[in-house]
Design an enzyme around this catalytic site. Structure first.
Site, PDB file in Angstrom:
ATOM      1  N   LYS A   1      41.094  45.240  45.212  1.00 19.68           N
ATOM      2  CA  LYS A   1      41.396  44.834  45.220  1.00 19.68           C
ATOM      3  C   LYS A   1      42.376  45.864  44.307  1.00 19.68           C
ATOM      4  O   LYS A   1      44.174  46.146  44.401  1.00 19.68           O
ATOM      5  CB  LYS A   1      41.592  43.532  44.481  1.00 19.68           C
ATOM      6  CG  LYS A   1      41.398  43.733  42.825  1.00 19.68           C
ATOM      7  CD  LYS A   1      41.628  42.531  41.626  1.00 19.68           C
ATOM      8  CE  LYS A   1      40.086  41.450  42.037  1.00 19.68           C
ATOM      9  NZ  LYS A   1      39.063  42.157  41.814  1.00 19.68           N
TER      10      LYS A   1
ATOM     11  N   HIS B   1      36.568  38.761  31.507  1.00 17.91           N
ATOM     12  CA  HIS B   1      37.861  39.703  31.461  1.00 17.91           C
ATOM     13  C   HIS B   1      38.654  39.452  30.610  1.00 17.91           C
ATOM     14  O   HIS B   1      39.263  38.518  30.394  1.00 17.91           O
ATOM     15  CB  HIS B   1      38.483  39.245  33.319  1.00 17.91           C
ATOM     16  CG  HIS B   1      38.898  40.466  33.220  1.00 17.91           C
ATOM     17  ND1 HIS B   1      40.386  41.036  32.981  1.00 17.91           N
ATOM     18  CD2 HIS B   1      38.752  41.530  34.897  1.00 17.91           C
ATOM     19  CE1 HIS B   1      40.385  42.230  33.520  1.00 17.91           C
ATOM     20  NE2 HIS B   1      39.418  42.186  34.511  1.00 17.91           N
TER      21      HIS B   1
ATOM     22  N   GLU C   1      34.167  46.197  35.340  1.00 20.89           N
ATOM     23  CA  GLU C   1      34.725  45.742  37.329  1.00 20.89           C
ATOM     24  C   GLU C   1      36.171  46.901  36.445  1.00 20.89           C
ATOM     25  O   GLU C   1      36.763  45.901  36.720  1.00 20.89           O
ATOM     26  CB  GLU C   1      34.578  44.277  37.284  1.00 20.89           C
ATOM     27  CG  GLU C   1      34.144  43.676  37.188  1.00 20.89           C
ATOM     28  CD  GLU C   1      33.595  42.576  37.577  1.00 20.89           C
ATOM     29  OE1 GLU C   1      35.162  41.903  37.012  1.00 20.89           O
ATOM     30  OE2 GLU C   1      32.967  41.571  37.714  1.00 20.89           O
TER      31      GLU C   1
HETATM   32  N1  PLP Z   1      37.190  42.127  37.919  1.00 18.04           N
HETATM   33  C1  PLP Z   1      38.239  40.941  37.889  1.00 18.04           C
HETATM   34  C2  PLP Z   1      37.621  39.634  38.705  1.00 18.04           C
HETATM   35  C3  PLP Z   1      39.895  40.883  38.307  1.00 18.04           C
HETATM   36  O1  PLP Z   1      40.161  39.738  38.496  1.00 18.04           O
HETATM   37  C4  PLP Z   1      40.714  42.060  38.099  1.00 18.04           C
HETATM   38  C5  PLP Z   1      41.394  42.559  38.614  1.00 18.04           C
HETATM   39  O2  PLP Z   1      42.027  41.469  38.351  1.00 18.04           O
HETATM   40  C6  PLP Z   1      39.488  43.547  37.816  1.00 18.04           C
HETATM   41  C7  PLP Z   1      38.402  42.992  37.780  1.00 18.04           C
HETATM   42  C8  PLP Z   1      39.533  44.728  37.865  1.00 18.04           C
HETATM   43  O3  PLP Z   1      40.882  44.308  36.542  1.00 18.04           O
HETATM   44  P1  PLP Z   1      41.255  45.828  36.202  1.00 18.04           P
HETATM   45  O4  PLP Z   1      42.245  46.226  36.671  1.00 18.04           O
HETATM   46  O5  PLP Z   1      42.053  45.259  34.978  1.00 18.04           O
HETATM   47  O6  PLP Z   1      40.505  46.798  35.081  1.00 18.04           O
END
Ligand code: PLP
Length: 423
Positions: A79, A207, A284
């Protein structure tokens, strides 16, 4: 069908490859490329905004991640930035992928990534997306409620489930725990409910919120996961996966904070999940990999002047990229982004309080709530924003008819040869 089943695997016919990236020389940097492009644009009279994606950054971020967290396998959060080259390079470097929807699953599977390297990490999924994951062999799915278990039992009974728990994230720039994560008191019941439905729970995730400000949050969350692991085992599940989520900083200059997080995580893993216990640890990360990949160049399309208190001059610059384009997330950041100016001044210029607006007719379309200090500039001048690779172009819209920003991918010879030799 699942993209992986199609005959025309990516690269086999060449037809699914994204367009060729710009080759950077051994000493080339993204900023130099941005300045070169601005020059080319100026010669041809073009003023549309653009980004350069320096894909070499992905390789150095990957190395930094593995070095700091040797026990943790990164599953990149798609994402954050889903450009095809970003995903291709990360696949070649060997990361797994965190997908949030059927669309992201399709994209990653379409690159030929094995379903076993994917976690479908949205705890609240549409039934049809769960069915799609089942059809394509994506087994790792997160959940945080009994309702989700009912859907999974119906549409994907062979799933390997990961229970997402709540964490303390109130000081993260982008908290997530009001929306996702089971409270610890609810976990015993959820684990038993999964068991009663004949579902396998294999792990626990959390998270700490994106752009986490408190490294200690990881330590507390890992301790909580340990408790929930024990609950899972008592309920008869074979617990073998810990997922420490995202939240790591992305910008150059945040090394100290990342190092602190890694120290906390490594200490908590050594205490609760030491190597040899057979528990696989994944993360993640999104922003950590992608943020410093992209640099944006935007043009001043209009300008206004007003008098502030004490007759001080205040300036407003109207840019051709804004809130409804790639810079939506700027307004949620606590510190305003200050761009650098592409043109050179004969002497150190005076700075003025400036408001930066986007191009649409909505007054909300601005880049920060506060003024930023910039020199006096003219319509047609360029501003450069570094570190805009995370949650920027993926959030763009075409509101008011402004097109999605063009991104030029660039890489150096080393990365190119890695891609050519990748399996
Ligand atoms: N995993 C999940 C389920 C998330 O919702 C997000 C971000 O919204 C991420 C991973 C990635 O987070 P970051 O960009 O802070 O590493």
């Amino acid at each position: 069908t699942c993209p992986g089943d199609r005959e025309e695997q990516l690269g086999a016919s060449g037809s699914l490859w994204p367009s060729e990236p710009i080759m950077l020389g051994p000493e080339g940097s993204a900023r130099q490329l941005v300045l070169r492009k601005i020059q080319e644009f100026s010669i041809s009279g073009r003023q549309d905004p653009f980004m350069v994606a320096d894909l070499d950054v992905l390789a150095s971020r990957h190395q930094a991640f593995l070095q700091a967290l040797p026990q943790v396998q990164p599953f990149y959060a798609v994402k954050c930035n889903n450009r095809p080259w970003v995903l291709l390079i990360l696949a070649a470097l060997g990361t797994g992928f965190d997908c949030a929807s059927q669309g992201e699953l399709e994209q990653v599977l379409g690159l030929g990534v094995a379903p076993s390297r994917i976690i479908f990490a949205n705890p609240c999924k549409a039934a049809s997306h769960i069915q799609y994951a089942a059809r394509c062999g994506v087994q790792l799915l997160t959940f945080d409620s009994e309702e989700e278990l009912t859907k999974v039992a119906r549409h994907h009974p062979g799933a390997r489930l990961v229970l997402r728990i709540q964490t303390q994230d109130s000081r993260s720039t982008f908290p997530l725990n009001a929306k996702f994560g089971a409270q610890l008191e609810a976990c015993g019941h959820l684990l038993q409910a999964a068991r009663d439905l004949g579902l396998a729970v294999v792990g626990i995730s959390f998270h700490v919120g994106s752009e986490c400000q408190t490294p200690q949050s990881y330590g507390q969350a890992i301790a909580d996961c340990h408790r929930v692991f024990e609950m899972g085992r008592r309920a008869g599940h074979h617990m073998s996966l810990l997922d420490v989520g995202g939240g790591f900083p992305g910008r150059e200059g945040s090394r100290a904070k990342f190092a602190e997080m890694a120290t906390v995580i490594n200490a908590a893993l050594a205490q609760y999940f030491p190597p040899g216990t057979g528990v696989e640890v994944i993360a993640e990360p999104g922003r950590f990999y992608a943020e410093s990949v992209c640099t944006a160049a935007v043009n001043i399309i209009a300008k206004k002047e007003s008098q502030g208190p004490g007759s001080h001059r205040k300036l407003a610059y109207y840019l051709n990229e804004g809130y409804y384009g790639a810079f939506r997330i700027f307004l949620r950041e606590p510190v305003p982004r200050i761009p650098t100016v592409a043109k050179e001044f004969p002497a150190e210029p005076c700075l003025f309080p400036c408001t930066l607006y986007g191009p649409t007719c909505d007054a909300f379309d601005r880049l920060s709530l506060n003024e930023v200090q910039l020199p006096e500039l003219d319509v047609g001048d360029w501003l450069i924003f570094p570190d805009v690779g995370a949650y920027k172009s993926t959030m763009s819209s075409t509101f008011n008819g402004f097109p999605i920003i063009t991104v030029y991918d660039a890489m150096g010879p080393q990365l190119r040869s890695l891609l050519e030799t990748a399996p």
